[in-house]
Design an enzyme around this catalytic site. Sequence first.
Site, PDB file in Angstrom:
ATOM      1  N   LYS A 118     -10.287   1.336  -1.918  1.00  0.00           N
ATOM      2  CA  LYS A 118     -10.865   1.345  -0.386  1.00  0.00           C
ATOM      3  C   LYS A 118     -11.720   2.320  -0.836  1.00  0.00           C
ATOM      4  O   LYS A 118     -12.720   2.519  -0.620  1.00  0.00           O
ATOM      5  CB  LYS A 118      -9.771   1.444   0.180  1.00  0.00           C
ATOM      6  CG  LYS A 118      -8.740   0.292   0.014  1.00  0.00           C
ATOM      7  CD  LYS A 118      -7.067   1.215   0.872  1.00  0.00           C
ATOM      8  CE  LYS A 118      -6.035  -0.890   0.865  1.00  0.00           C
ATOM      9  NZ  LYS A 118      -5.041  -0.530   1.472  1.00  0.00           N
TER      10      LYS A 118
ATOM     11  N   GLN B  60      -0.369   3.491   3.647  1.00  0.00           N
ATOM     12  CA  GLN B  60      -0.828   3.100   2.386  1.00  0.00           C
ATOM     13  C   GLN B  60       0.943   2.687   1.871  1.00  0.00           C
ATOM     14  O   GLN B  60       1.206   2.746   1.971  1.00  0.00           O
ATOM     15  CB  GLN B  60      -1.207   3.259   0.959  1.00  0.00           C
ATOM     16  CG  GLN B  60      -1.577   2.785  -0.158  1.00  0.00           C
ATOM     17  CD  GLN B  60      -2.449   0.839  -0.165  1.00  0.00           C
ATOM     18  OE1 GLN B  60      -3.417   1.738   0.509  1.00  0.00           O
ATOM     19  NE2 GLN B  60      -1.653   0.492  -0.325  1.00  0.00           N
TER      20      GLN B  60
ATOM     21  N   ASP C  27      -5.596  -1.097   9.770  1.00  0.00           N
ATOM     22  CA  ASP C  27      -5.303  -2.175   9.061  1.00  0.00           C
ATOM     23  C   ASP C  27      -4.120  -3.200  10.076  1.00  0.00           C
ATOM     24  O   ASP C  27      -4.079  -4.222   9.684  1.00  0.00           O
ATOM     25  CB  ASP C  27      -3.958  -1.355   8.603  1.00  0.00           C
ATOM     26  CG  ASP C  27      -4.261  -1.733   7.168  1.00  0.00           C
ATOM     27  OD1 ASP C  27      -5.082  -3.007   6.618  1.00  0.00           O
ATOM     28  OD2 ASP C  27      -2.938  -0.682   6.132  1.00  0.00           O
TER      29      ASP C  27
END
Length: 290
Positions: free
Chosen positions: A57, A101, A124
Amino acid sequence: MQSTTAELLDGKALSEQIYTQLQQQIQQQQPQIGRPPGLAVLMVGDNPASAAYVRNKERACAKVGIASFGRHFPTETTQQELEQVIHALNQDDRVDGILVQLPLPPHLDAISLLYQIDPDKDADGLHPINLGRLVRGEPGLRSCTPAGVMRLLQEYKIDVKGKQAVVVGRSILVGKPLALMLLAEDATVAIAHSRTPDLAAITRTADILLAAVGRPSLITADMVKPGAVVIDVGINRIEDEGGKSRLVGDVDFDSVRNVAQFLTPVPGGVGAMTVAMLLQNTVSSYNRRH
Ligand code: NAD
């Protein structure tokens, strides 16, 4: 059964195109806005798979010109410490996207942390407000993996309207939002899961079959309708006979490619699209905030 092999849906190539577009967009906007878009990826502990995802990422961010505000915390970090970090990032004007995460170490409550993220910085798309917007068909940040699947289908002009779609897996991360996105595009959607008694009977009805389970070779050729579109979301690390480890999906690629019309490879399919959608979400938050 048709004799031709399936066309592969190249998520890697499409993600590279998206990066180029995002990079151009950022180059144009940055002089007026006075700063680049910013993304904060928070990682806790030392899960090697998570560390690899975070590195990917951050590398992708660097490629398109998004500033990374990522932080890596030791395993013993408390819920309260993380909440404070999230609150500070919510207030930080340089940051447009925040993501935690997953998975987190077991003493931490991921759901309650997701609630702390400003929904307009929820890169997200997993905050309950954004999931609620998806349910209601309102604009909002969409979860990255399902959004990546939809973008890939669109790129290959695979129209889902009126088609029978079967999603295998019902997680809040992939299966459920994916089913809602297909429904929003007028597919007829069924969701199968671990308690579905005869999985093959359901999957064989699918014009578009989407597997998000986490079990290598769960979907075999006999479970696929000839000519179907097969989207493999699964990412599983297996060891081959030589003891070498490699990534495979949930679909038995070698047999299914002789039955399906379109198929996503693993790696190089949906996984690459997930990161591209994360960056796209960050850039759209940046635009909306200015
Ligand atoms: P999860 O474990 O939260 O959910 C798995 C789902 O599969 C559950 O809903 C369960 O009911 C269902 N399931 C389990 N066994 C089954 C069976 N035998 N038959 C039918 N359904 C069954 O997993 P998740 O987070 O949704 O991830 C699923 C897979 O997708 C994993 O391999 C994960 O690594 C991968 N993934 C990939 C990406 C990507 O970017 N490509 C992103 C997220 C997750």
